[in-house]
Design an enzyme around this catalytic site. Structure first.
Site, short mmCIF file in Angstrom:
data_model
loop_
_atom_site.label_atom_id
_atom_site.label_comp_id
_atom_site.label_asym_id
_atom_site.label_seq_id
_atom_site.Cartn_x
_atom_site.Cartn_y
_atom_site.Cartn_z
N HIS A 13 14.62 -8.05 33.33
CA HIS A 13 15.99 -7.62 33.02
C HIS A 13 16.83 -8.88 33.18
O HIS A 13 16.93 -9.43 34.28
CB HIS A 13 16.43 -6.54 34.02
CG HIS A 13 17.88 -6.19 33.96
ND1 HIS A 13 18.33 -4.95 33.55
CD2 HIS A 13 18.99 -6.89 34.29
CE1 HIS A 13 19.65 -4.92 33.62
NE2 HIS A 13 20.07 -6.09 34.07
N ASP A 20 13.68 2.62 27.88
CA ASP A 20 14.44 2.44 29.11
C ASP A 20 14.94 3.79 29.63
O ASP A 20 16.10 3.93 30.05
CB ASP A 20 15.60 1.46 28.92
CG ASP A 20 16.25 1.03 30.24
OD1 ASP A 20 15.68 1.30 31.32
OD2 ASP A 20 17.35 0.43 30.19
#
Length: 428
Positions: A176, A302
Site C-alpha cells: 500500500h 480490496d
C-alpha cells in the site's frame, strides 16, 4: 463422488462461447468434452450458464482476528463464494497482526476450520504494522507474501532490507503506497469534490512518490514488488516506466477505481470513502488504459467490510474501505464489457489467470488435471444490488441499488459446491 456439469458453456482461448461438459473427480477436473456419459456422477444441470474458472482476489480483508464485528473468515469466504471467488488472499491488518509464526499458524488453523474457499494469508513486513522493526520474514514462509497493507512503509532503508530478505526467500513484497508526510489528513481526493464538500484532500502524489521510491529499491534488491490498488495517472506512468526498465514490478487496480471517479461523491456519504480515494476522471481513464496495455496486471477488490454504525460517522470520522467480493464481477461485466471497453475474455483473464501468473499460483484455468474451481454465471438476467442480501457482514458499498447483469449462480471450490442459487441450478 464425481460430479458432472452438463448443459454448460465455456469460454475458449479465442474468446468464443462454446458448448462443453465437465467431469470433476475429487478436487480436480478429470474430463472436458462435448458430451460426457453419465455414470455414478452427481449431475449438475447448468441450464446453459457460462462456466468460468473460479475468480482469484489477491487483496481482501477478512478482519479476523480482532475485527469480527466487521467480518469473519467464515462470513468473508461465504461472500467470496457468492461472488464467484475460489481463491482469496487475506491482508494482515488484524488484531493481533500475523507478524510471528505462532500468530500466522493461528490464522491458518482458523482458515482450515472455517473458510468456504481457499485463503492465502499475508504476513506483515513490520511488527504490528508499525513500520519500525522488520518481522522475522524467514520464519513466515507459510505466508502468501509480505505486506503492511493499510499503511505505507515510510523508511526507505527498512523497505530495502525487507525486499532483500524477501528476494532470498522467493517471496513478493506487496505495498500500500502512501507517503504520510504529504497525506495532510485527507479523506477524499484533493480536487473538485474536496473543495465542494469542504473536506481535507488526499493528494495523488502521496501514492505515486512512494511507488517511484520503491521501484528503484526493488531494482536494487532484485525483488518482486507488487503495488496495491493503483489510483492515479502518475502512478500508472511510474509503473509503466519501471516495467520498461526491466524492474520486476506488478500492480493491481480495483473495480471501484475503474468504474467510479470523484464526481460520484455527491454528499457526506462514507460509503464512498476508501483509501486510495476515488480520483479525478483523468486518473480513472489512465487506470483503464494501464490495464489494457499491461501496465496494471490484474483486478483485485480490496474488499474492506465495516460495521454500518462506523460508516454512519461521515467522511471525517468513518474508516476507509468498501465491500467488493459480491459485486465485482457483475459491476465489471456491466460497465466495462457491456459498454465495449473490455472483452469478456479480457475481464475473465484479469480475474483469473493474470493474478495466478503474477504470483505463480496453479489456479485460474479450466483444464484437465487442474483444480476444480468453477463459477457458473448468468450473463442475461438483470438484477439489482441489494446490500441487505450480502453474505458479508459489511454492507458498506457505494453501489447499492445499481442495476447490473452478470450473476454468479453456482461456485465450486476444489470440487465442492460452496455457493448455489437454489432457484437456478438443478442437481440430480
Amino acid at each position: 463422488m464425481k460430479k458432472l456439469l452438463k448443459n454448460i458453456k465455456l469460454l475458449s482461448e479465442t474468446g468464443e462461447i462454446i458448448q462443453k461438459e465437465i467431469r470433476i473427480d475429487g478436487n480436480k477436473i478429470s474430463e472436458i468434452a462435448d458430451c460426457l456419459s453419465i455414470g455414478t456422477d452427481e449431475v449438475i444441470d447448468g441450464k446453459g450458464k457460462l462456466a468460468l474458472p473460479g475468480f482469484i482476489d489477491l487483496h481482501i480483508h477478512l478482519r479476523e482476528p480482532g475485527g469480527e464485528h466487521k467480518e469473519t473468515i467464515k462470513t468473508g469466504t461465504k461472500a467470496a463464494a457468492r461472488g464467484g471467488f475460489t481463491t482469496v488472499a487475506a491482508m494482515p491488518n488484524t488484531n493481533p497482526v500475523p507478524d510471528d509464526q505462532g500468530r500466522l499458524d493461528n490464522v491458518l488453523t482458523k482458515v482450515e476450520d472455517d473458510a468456504a474457499v481457499r485463503v492465502l494469508p499475508y504476513a506483515s513486513i513490520t511488527k504490528g504494522l508499525e513500520g519500525k522493526e522488520l518481522t522475522d520474514l524467514e520464519s513466515l514462509t507459510k505466508a502468501f507474501a509480505y505486506t503492511d497493507d493499510g499503511v505505507g512503509v515510510q523508511t526507505a532503508d527498512l523497505m530495502l532490507q525487507a525486499m532483500k530478505r524477501a528476494a532470498k526467500l522467493g517471496k513478493a513484497i506487496v505495498a500500500h503506497c502512501e507517503d504520510n508526510s504529504i497525506v495532510y489528513g485527507g479523506v477524499v481526493h484533493d480536487g473538485e469534490v474536496s473543495e465542494r464538500l469542504h473536506l481535507p484532500g488526499l493528494p495523488g502524489i502521496s501514492e505515486s512518490v512512494q511507488i517511484a521510491r520503491d521501484v528503484l529499491l526493488a531494482e536494487k534488491a532484485g525483488c518482486h514488488y507488487h503495488v496495491c490498488h493503483v489510483s492515479t495517472k502518475e502512478s500508472v506512468r511510474v509503473i509503466r516506466d519501471a516495467k520498461r526498465a526491466g524492474i520486476n514490478v506488478t500492480a493491481e487496480v480495483t473495480p471501484h477505481h475503474l468504474i467510479l471517479n470523484e464526481q460520484a461523491i455527491l454528499s457526506d456519504d462514507a460509503n464512498f470513502k476508501m483509501n486510495p480515494p476515488l480520483r479525478a476522471k483523468e486518473d480513472q481513464e489512465a487506470l483503464l488504459e494501464g490495464l489494457l496495455d499491461g501496465t496494471l496486471d490484474f483486478i483485485a477488490t480490496d474488499h474492506a467490510p465495516h460495521a454500518e454504525y462506523e460508516k454512519d460517522l461521515g467522511f471525517l470520522q468513518a474508516p476507509f474501505g468498501i465491500t467488493g467480493l459480491e459485486t465485482a464481477f457483475p459491476l465489471l461485466y456491466t460497465h466495462l464489457v457491456k459498454s465495449g471497453k473490455l472483452s469478456l475474455k479480457q475481464l475473465v483473464d484479469y480475474l483469473t489467470i493474470k493474478p495466478a501468473e503474477v504470483f505463480g499460483l496453479p489456479y485460474g484455468r479450466l483444464e484437465v488435471a487442474g483444480f476444480a474451481d468453477i463459477v457458473l454465471v448468468d450473463l442475461t438476467e438483470e438484477w439489482t444490488i441489494d446490500k441487505d442480501t450480502f453474505y458479508s457482514k459489511g454492507k458498506n458499498t457505494p453501489f447499492n441499488g445499481w442495476n447490473v447483469v452478470g450473476n454468479p449462480v453456482l461456485t465450486i471450490a476444489e470440487g465442492k459446491v460452496v455457493y448455489q442459487d437454489e432457484a437456478d441450478i438443478v442437481h440430480t
